[in-house]
Design an enzyme around this catalytic site. Structure first.
Site, short mmCIF file in Angstrom:
data_model
loop_
_atom_site.label_atom_id
_atom_site.label_comp_id
_atom_site.label_asym_id
_atom_site.label_seq_id
_atom_site.Cartn_x
_atom_site.Cartn_y
_atom_site.Cartn_z
N THR A 45 7.13 -2.59 -7.18
CA THR A 45 6.56 -3.63 -6.31
C THR A 45 7.62 -4.64 -5.84
O THR A 45 7.49 -5.19 -4.74
CB THR A 45 5.42 -4.36 -7.04
N TYR A 72 -36.45 21.11 19.60
CA TYR A 72 -35.04 20.74 19.77
C TYR A 72 -34.83 20.27 21.20
O TYR A 72 -35.05 21.04 22.15
CB TYR A 72 -34.11 21.93 19.48
N ASN A 82 -45.41 14.38 27.14
CA ASN A 82 -45.77 14.97 25.85
C ASN A 82 -45.13 16.35 25.74
O ASN A 82 -45.29 17.20 26.62
CB ASN A 82 -47.30 15.10 25.73
N ARG A 132 -2.70 7.88 -10.52
CA ARG A 132 -3.82 7.97 -11.46
C ARG A 132 -5.15 8.34 -10.78
O ARG A 132 -6.10 8.69 -11.45
CB ARG A 132 -3.96 6.65 -12.23
N ASN A 148 -29.92 24.75 25.74
CA ASN A 148 -28.94 23.95 26.49
C ASN A 148 -27.55 24.57 26.49
O ASN A 148 -26.68 24.14 27.24
CB ASN A 148 -28.87 22.53 25.92
N ALA A 173 0.83 -1.22 0.00
CA ALA A 173 0.00 0.00 0.00
C ALA A 173 0.86 1.26 0.00
O ALA A 173 0.45 2.31 0.47
CB ALA A 173 -0.91 -0.02 1.23
N ARG A 195 -44.52 33.32 31.71
CA ARG A 195 -44.77 34.18 30.55
C ARG A 195 -45.47 35.44 31.04
O ARG A 195 -46.06 35.45 32.13
CB ARG A 195 -45.64 33.46 29.53
N ASP A 244 -5.00 -2.71 -3.66
CA ASP A 244 -6.15 -2.10 -4.36
C ASP A 244 -7.11 -3.14 -4.92
O ASP A 244 -7.68 -2.96 -5.98
CB ASP A 244 -5.66 -1.15 -5.46
N ASN A 262 -2.13 -10.57 -14.94
CA ASN A 262 -1.74 -10.69 -13.54
C ASN A 262 -2.67 -9.84 -12.66
O ASN A 262 -2.78 -8.64 -12.84
CB ASN A 262 -0.29 -10.19 -13.41
C1 UD1 Z 1 0.79 -4.29 -10.92
C2 UD1 Z 1 1.56 -5.43 -11.59
C3 UD1 Z 1 0.82 -5.85 -12.85
C4 UD1 Z 1 -0.59 -6.27 -12.49
C5 UD1 Z 1 -1.30 -5.15 -11.73
C6 UD1 Z 1 -2.62 -5.64 -11.20
C7 UD1 Z 1 3.91 -4.97 -11.07
C8 UD1 Z 1 5.21 -4.53 -11.59
N1 UD1 Z 1 2.89 -4.97 -11.93
O1 UD1 Z 1 0.79 -3.20 -11.81
O2 UD1 Z 1 1.49 -6.94 -13.46
O3 UD1 Z 1 -1.30 -6.63 -13.66
O4 UD1 Z 1 -0.54 -4.73 -10.59
O5 UD1 Z 1 -3.34 -4.57 -10.64
O6 UD1 Z 1 3.81 -5.33 -9.92
N2 UD1 Z 1 3.21 -0.39 -4.56
C9 UD1 Z 1 4.06 -0.23 -3.48
N3 UD1 Z 1 5.31 0.26 -3.71
C10 UD1 Z 1 5.77 0.59 -4.94
C11 UD1 Z 1 4.88 0.43 -6.03
C12 UD1 Z 1 3.62 -0.08 -5.81
O7 UD1 Z 1 3.71 -0.53 -2.35
O8 UD1 Z 1 6.91 1.03 -5.05
C13 UD1 Z 1 1.87 -0.94 -4.32
C14 UD1 Z 1 0.74 0.01 -4.68
O9 UD1 Z 1 0.37 0.78 -3.58
C15 UD1 Z 1 -0.37 -0.95 -5.12
C16 UD1 Z 1 0.37 -2.16 -5.61
O10 UD1 Z 1 1.70 -2.08 -5.12
O11 UD1 Z 1 -1.20 -1.35 -4.06
C17 UD1 Z 1 0.41 -2.23 -7.12
O12 UD1 Z 1 0.96 -1.06 -7.63
P1 UD1 Z 1 0.41 -0.39 -8.95
O13 UD1 Z 1 1.20 0.81 -9.24
O14 UD1 Z 1 -1.07 -0.27 -8.88
O15 UD1 Z 1 0.81 -1.53 -9.98
P2 UD1 Z 1 0.29 -1.70 -11.44
O16 UD1 Z 1 1.02 -0.77 -12.31
O17 UD1 Z 1 -1.18 -1.65 -11.46
CA CA Z 2 -2.85 -1.64 -9.89
#
Ligand code: UD1
Ligand code: CA
Length: 466
Positions: free
Chosen positions: A84, A368, A379, A16, A388, A10, A442, A107, A172
């Protein structure tokens, strides 16, 4: 599933979404995305103690939310968002002590606990299993490359994919289960030599295949694995979640004649035989008993509604209780720890704040009641209010049982009416009214004789001046 941990990623910026709120805290109905992900892990049988959320961008807010709502879940940090693969590696000191690691994109609010459970049993012998789905429109998802003999799986990111690879519709989903030992052997080999100059966790599969480790894919329905990257996707996911909840209630015997217009949060409980009319919203930890009706236009947040309650249209009820056989509305606001005891009633244009309306008591119109406690069978005449607030403090009004409050009574709190007391209409009550007494506060009426004649003369005189 001994010795298994779940890492929820996360830390990403969620660019985006174009929002100041971190992506995983964006709301689906009334709860942030991440809540659904953590609920799924817990319902699938994962201990919260073995679950971690990886925070980074907007991490302070994420940490505050998790600490408050999921106190057993761990917070880990990825200070720089380098992809990631880097994300998973940032948490290595934590997950290296387990046998298996589930990595989940933060997400994915629609994933079902049964699916996660199935993945855990399916993944058995594989060193890595990835969840995939057949995408209607594969967009920018990572593409799944299956080896010719179908015995292994790798992933190529959209931005790195060849035109032929982009035609692949199996993608994926962003959920993986790894055996920790083999993952430790390849994690340092993940490079950022790609189109986005990021470390991809998705490269782990190809690297594992090169080392002769086993990889596989577990296919789930697309509806469950829809990720949230844009406001439009957030709205789509919210809609799916909304109908999941509404359909569950209807299958349990709750009548919802127009589900298209009704919003109910995922923590709400409604018993069978209750009716939710059009344009109603019910949020938070609201509870509704049996045989109650929630009328059109009502908005309930953390409302506890008993059995056979009639919430007539356009009631706003927050953090308050309506016990069995009560009535509220139309057009009332009941808030801040108020309670309608059994068979009591709060009617038209009535606001209750931190007030208890005793059994069988009625506040029918234009009142109120703030910081007030009413006994039974009271009543309250139309237009009566509690004064108040003295500009500094909130003061209490105590009204005993069997009291009759005349219309337009002002209770200048702190003030008290003992059992059986009454007030005369239009009274400003500043002192205690003893038992069975009538409080009159009154000005006495005085009649001025021949007023209309004089007044008429006066009017014609001024008009004549014009
Ligand atoms: C990623 C996958 C993609 C997959 C897609 C599904 C990779 C490289 N790609 O792409 O193959 O189809 O999810 O939704 O993994 N995050 C971090 N740290 C980082 C980057 C991301 O914690 O440095 C977290 C984000 O908060 C998110 C998740 O990893 O919850 C995925 O990141 P996101 O940027 O949405 O990946 P996608 O480009 O969608
Ligand atoms: Ca994603």
């Amino acid at each position: 599933m001994n010795n298994l941990c779940v890492l929820v990623m996360a830390a990403g910026k969620g660019t985006r979404m174009k929002s100041a709120i971190p992506k995983v805290l964006q709301p689906v109905l009334d709860r942030p995305i991440i809540d659904y992900v953590l609920d799924t892990a817990q319902s699938a049988g994962v201990n919260p103690e073995d679950t971690a959320v990886l925070a980074g961008a907007g991490g302070q807010e994420v940490e505050a939310h998790i600490t408050k709502n999921f106190p057993s879940v761990k917070i880990l940090w990825q200070h720089e968002q380098l992809g990631t693969g880097h994300a998973v590696k940032s948490a290595i000191d934590w997950w290296k002590n387990y046998d298996s690691l589930v990595v989940l994109n933060g997400d994915l609010p629609l994933m079902k606990p049964e699916s996660l459970r199935e993945l855990l049993s399916f993944s058995g012998k594989n060193d890595c299993t990835v969840i995939t789905f057949e995408a209607e429109n594969p967009g920018a998802y990572g593409r799944i490359i299956r080896s010719e003999n179908k015995s292994s799986v790798s992933i190529v990111e959209y931005k790195d994919a060849s035109p032929e690879q982009k035609l692949i519709r199996e993608v994926n989903a962003g959920c993986y289960i790894f055996k920790v030992k083999p993952l430790l052997q390849i994690i340092d080999l993940i490079s950022n030599d790609n189109a986005q100059k990021e470390y991809y966790i998705t490269d782990a599969l190809g690297l594992m295949n090169e080392k002769g480790m086993s990889t596989g894919a577990f296919i789930l329905p697309e509806e469950e694995m829809q990720g949230v990257n844009t406001q439009a996707e957030l709205a789509e996911v919210s809609r799916v979640k909304r109908f999941e909840i509404l359909n569950r209630f209807m299958s349990e015997g709750v009548r919802i004649p127009d589900p298209e217009s009704v919003y109910i949060g995922s923590n709400v409980i409604i018993s069978r035989g209750s009716v939710i009319m059009p344009n109603v919203q019910i949020w938070g930890n609201s509870r509704i008993g049996e045989g109650s009706v929630i009328g059109s236009g009502s908005i309930l947040t953390n409302a506890v509604i008993g059995n056979n309650v009639n919430v007539i249209a356009y009631a706003v009820i927050e953090n308050s209780t309506l016990k069995d056989n009560t009535k509220a509305g139309p057009f009332c606001y009941i808030r801040d720890g108020s309670c309608l005891e059994e068979k009591s009633f709060a009617g038209k244009f009535v606001e209750l704040k931190n007030s208890i309306i005793g059994e069988g008591s009625k506040v029918p119109h234009l009142s109120y009641m703030g910081d007030a406690t009413l006994g039974h069978d009271v009543n309250i005449g139309a237009g009566s209010i509690t004064c108040n607030y003295d500009g500094e403090r909130k003061n209490k009004t105590l009204i005993g049982s069997n009291c009759f409050v005349g219309s337009n009574t002002m209770f200048v709190a702190p003030v008290e009416l003992s059992d059986g007391a009454a007030t005369a209409a239009g009274s400003v009550i500043t002192q205690k009214v003893p038992e069975n007494s009538l409080g009159v506060g009154r000005a006495r009426q005085k009649n001025i004789a021949d007023w209309s004649l004089r007044n008429h003369h006066h009017k014609t005189a001024t008009e004549g001046e014009k």
